[in-house]
Design an enzyme around this catalytic site. Structure first.
Site, PDB file in Angstrom:
ATOM      1  N   LEU A 191       0.828  -1.204   0.000  1.00 32.82           N
ATOM      2  CA  LEU A 191       0.000   0.000   0.000  1.00 32.82           C
ATOM      3  C   LEU A 191       0.864   1.257   0.000  1.00 32.82           C
ATOM      4  O   LEU A 191       2.031   1.220   0.375  1.00 32.82           O
ATOM      5  CB  LEU A 191      -0.932  -0.002   1.221  1.00 32.82           C
ATOM      6  CG  LEU A 191      -1.966  -1.132   1.258  1.00 32.82           C
ATOM      7  CD1 LEU A 191      -2.771  -1.092   2.542  1.00 32.82           C
ATOM      8  CD2 LEU A 191      -2.884  -1.060   0.046  1.00 32.82           C
ATOM      9  N   CYS A 192       0.251   2.354  -0.412  1.00 34.84           N
ATOM     10  CA  CYS A 192       0.894   3.664  -0.456  1.00 34.84           C
ATOM     11  C   CYS A 192       1.579   3.949   0.884  1.00 34.84           C
ATOM     12  O   CYS A 192       0.978   3.698   1.922  1.00 34.84           O
ATOM     13  CB  CYS A 192      -0.185   4.714  -0.739  1.00 34.84           C
ATOM     14  SG  CYS A 192       0.409   6.395  -0.736  1.00 34.84           S
ATOM     15  N   PRO A 193       2.801   4.425   0.883  1.00 33.23           N
ATOM     16  CA  PRO A 193       3.611   4.864  -0.267  1.00 33.23           C
ATOM     17  C   PRO A 193       4.620   3.822  -0.736  1.00 33.23           C
ATOM     18  O   PRO A 193       5.520   4.156  -1.505  1.00 33.23           O
ATOM     19  CB  PRO A 193       4.345   6.073   0.308  1.00 33.23           C
ATOM     20  CG  PRO A 193       4.637   5.650   1.727  1.00 33.23           C
ATOM     21  CD  PRO A 193       3.418   4.828   2.156  1.00 33.23           C
ATOM     22  N   ASP A 239      -2.239  -1.375  -5.481  1.00 33.73           N
ATOM     23  CA  ASP A 239      -2.742  -0.259  -4.676  1.00 33.73           C
ATOM     24  C   ASP A 239      -3.502   0.723  -5.576  1.00 33.73           C
ATOM     25  O   ASP A 239      -2.928   1.246  -6.532  1.00 33.73           O
ATOM     26  CB  ASP A 239      -1.564   0.452  -3.998  1.00 33.73           C
ATOM     27  CG  ASP A 239      -2.001   1.626  -3.135  1.00 33.73           C
ATOM     28  OD1 ASP A 239      -3.214   1.761  -2.867  1.00 33.73           O
ATOM     29  OD2 ASP A 239      -1.133   2.415  -2.741  1.00 33.73           O
ATOM     30  N   ASP A 261      -0.236   8.256  -7.469  1.00 41.88           N
ATOM     31  CA  ASP A 261       1.124   8.366  -6.921  1.00 41.88           C
ATOM     32  C   ASP A 261       2.224   8.212  -7.963  1.00 41.88           C
ATOM     33  O   ASP A 261       3.197   8.970  -7.961  1.00 41.88           O
ATOM     34  CB  ASP A 261       1.351   7.317  -5.824  1.00 41.88           C
ATOM     35  CG  ASP A 261       0.457   7.518  -4.617  1.00 41.88           C
ATOM     36  OD1 ASP A 261      -0.098   8.627  -4.467  1.00 41.88           O
ATOM     37  OD2 ASP A 261       0.314   6.571  -3.826  1.00 41.88           O
TER      38      ASP A 261
END
Length: 74
Positions: A12-14, A39, A45
């Site tokens: 998941l981010c980041p 994600d 992103d």
């Protein structure tokens, strides 16, 4: 030209962007990285990261719940 691959599925981010940044740092200028991410935030992103860092986002496709980005190192 060699295409490197980074499997960031399940992260998941980041994390997908952080791992891509680290991997791209080890590549020569002009080499490409295929980033595979699941994600949903990666669609925002990754293009933002490329724009900020000067890398070229060659393509983005979505297949089977995965986002596949091809990034050319600056």
């Amino acid at each position: 030209m060699t295409e490197h691959e980074l499997d960031a599925q399940g992260l998941l981010c980041p994390l997908p962007v952080l791992k891509a940044r680290k991997r791209l740092a080890g590549l020569k200028s002009g080499e490409t990285l295929k980033l595979i991410a699941t994600d949903p935030a990666s669609v925002i992103d990754v293009p933002h990261f490329c724009n900020e860092q000067g890398h070229e986002l060659l393509s983005h496709e979505k297949a089977e719940g995965r986002h596949i980005f091809r990034i050319r190192r600056k």
